[in-house]
Design an enzyme around this catalytic site. Structure first.
Site, short mmCIF file in Angstrom:
data_model
loop_
_atom_site.label_atom_id
_atom_site.label_comp_id
_atom_site.label_asym_id
_atom_site.label_seq_id
_atom_site.Cartn_x
_atom_site.Cartn_y
_atom_site.Cartn_z
N ARG A 186 3.52 11.08 4.29
CA ARG A 186 3.14 10.54 2.76
C ARG A 186 1.70 11.30 2.38
O ARG A 186 0.92 11.38 3.19
CB ARG A 186 3.01 8.96 3.05
CG ARG A 186 4.34 8.37 3.33
CD ARG A 186 4.07 6.91 3.48
NE ARG A 186 2.91 6.77 4.58
CZ ARG A 186 2.75 5.25 5.10
NH1 ARG A 186 3.27 4.28 4.60
NH2 ARG A 186 1.84 5.29 6.05
N GLU A 208 1.93 -5.99 6.23
CA GLU A 208 3.23 -5.87 6.47
C GLU A 208 4.27 -6.93 5.72
O GLU A 208 3.93 -7.97 5.67
CB GLU A 208 3.75 -5.57 7.86
CG GLU A 208 2.93 -4.33 8.51
CD GLU A 208 3.17 -3.06 8.11
OE1 GLU A 208 4.25 -2.88 7.28
OE2 GLU A 208 2.17 -2.33 8.05
N ASP A 254 0.81 -1.22 0.14
CA ASP A 254 0.03 0.17 0.08
C ASP A 254 0.83 1.31 0.07
O ASP A 254 0.30 2.14 0.20
CB ASP A 254 -0.95 -0.04 1.36
CG ASP A 254 -0.08 -0.09 2.46
OD1 ASP A 254 0.89 0.41 2.71
OD2 ASP A 254 -0.79 -1.05 3.42
N ARG A 290 0.86 6.87 0.20
CA ARG A 290 0.07 5.84 0.62
C ARG A 290 -1.21 5.57 0.06
O ARG A 290 -2.12 6.88 -0.16
CB ARG A 290 -0.13 6.35 2.38
CG ARG A 290 -0.94 5.19 3.09
CD ARG A 290 -0.02 4.01 3.36
NE ARG A 290 -0.80 3.39 4.52
CZ ARG A 290 -1.95 2.52 4.52
NH1 ARG A 290 -2.59 2.35 3.21
NH2 ARG A 290 -2.28 1.86 5.50
#
Length: 344
Positions: free
Chosen positions: A275, A241, A163, A233
């Site tokens: 981000r 993760e 992502d 993002r």
């Protein structure tokens, strides 16, 4: 006398300051152009003085031929256009960026080498040279979108996880061209000259300073492009993760979607890690939709309540696609609570 009076009026119309036009002995020793202008004034006063001289004598600077490819007649046409544009500008250029912009806009139909050579001759920032394009009908952006980006082709190394992605935006983009710092433009110009001289060490030093400023020189179809860096993002989804099950697969899937492609990014704001939060489109496909339908991400309901996201997640879950092949996959936001770290 009429020509002389016009010339005098032009001088005052240029909004020169005495400190800018002082003689060579009073200028800084570190010069950026053949006229000996200082780092503070760059080439604004030198260009203005040459335009004044051209109006009186119809002659361009002799040294210009060492920097451009066109002959004297074509050079004179350039100065004719610049003189008219300078007089019509209101107010006239006062900063190196304004002068560079006027040169590029006025001479956009001339040879690129001539425009860049003239900018180098005066030590002006190497502003992006616009490309003629058909006018576009403005399109209303979705609610909440702050601005839109169009990226250069994405390198696989720019995908951080399922992502997150880093994109680079060409500084010739109108939105970007207005905000490129002068020191970055000068460093890009000096790097190009260092490479032409074969001074690789100096070129690397200058590129590092450009990168440290949030920009990068990228080779696109054998042409070097100055680009600004944005960390994105993907809004509304949360992928596993890297150390989680399906973390590697999610990153590989996102890479497969965007690698080598130019992306359209709708920016909604920033997250806590600076981000940009964005919706990403690739070849007309909505990237978040693809990731959810392939079971490579969760709908991040806590931060995005779009109904279609919940629908795409539910359909993938029902088909037991991707991470939903596991009966009870661990949610990444819960995993992060147990494995806290400074930033992503």
């Amino acid at each position: 006398m009429n020509i002389l009076n016009k010339a005098i009026r032009l001088v005052y119309g240029l909004c020169w300051q005495p400190s800018v036009l002082g003689d060579a002995d009073s200028r800084d020793s570190g010069t950026l152009g053949p006229h000996g202008v200082s780092a503070k004034t760059v080439g604004v006063s030198a260009l203005a003085q040459d335009l004044l001289n051209f109006e009186i004598t119809s002659k361009v600077p002799e040294e210009l031929s060492n920097h451009v490819v066109s002959k004297s007649k074509a050079q004179a046409r350039c100065y004719e256009k610049l003189l008219v544009a300078w007089r019509e500008s209101n107010p006239p250029p006062k900063t190196p960026e304004e002068a560079s912009g006027l040169v590029v806009q006025t001479l956009k139909k001339h040879l690129k080498a001539d425009v860049e050579g003239l900018l180098k001759f005066y030590g002006l920032p190497l502003a992006p040279i616009p490309v003629e394009a058909a006018p576009e009908v403005p399109v209303a952006l979705p609610p909440g979108v702050e601005f839109e980006l169009h990226s250069l082709p994405v390198d696989a190394r720019c995908v951080t996880d399922g992502d997150g992605i880093t994109v680079f935006i060409n500084t010739s983009d109108p939105r970007e061209s207005r905000s490129v710092p002068q020191e970055v433009q000068v460093a890009a110009l000096e790097r190009s000259e260092a490479r032409a001289r074969g001074n690789k060490t100096r070129a690397r030093e200058l590129h590092k300073s450009i990168i440290d400023s949030g920009y990068q020189v990228i080779n696109v179809q054998n042409e070097e492009v100055l680009a600004r860096k944005y960390r994105i993002r993907l809004k509304g989804i949360d992928a596993p993760e890297g150390d989680m099950p399906y973390g590697k697969e999610a990153k590989e899937e996102l890479t497969k979607i965007v690698q080598g492609k130019s992306l359209r990014v709708l920016v909604y704001g920033e997250d806590q890690y600076s981000r940009k939060l964005g919706d990403i489109y690739c070849n007309g496909n909505f990237v978040q939709e693809l990731m959810l339908k392939k079971g490579m991400a969760w709908h991040y309901k806590a931060y995005d309540q779009r109904a279609e996201f919940a629908k795409w997640e539910k359909n993938a879950q029902a088909k037991r696609i991707g991470l939903w092949a596991s009966p009870n996959p661990e949610k990444p936001w819960e995993w992060r609570k147990k494995n806290k770290r400074e930033g992503r």
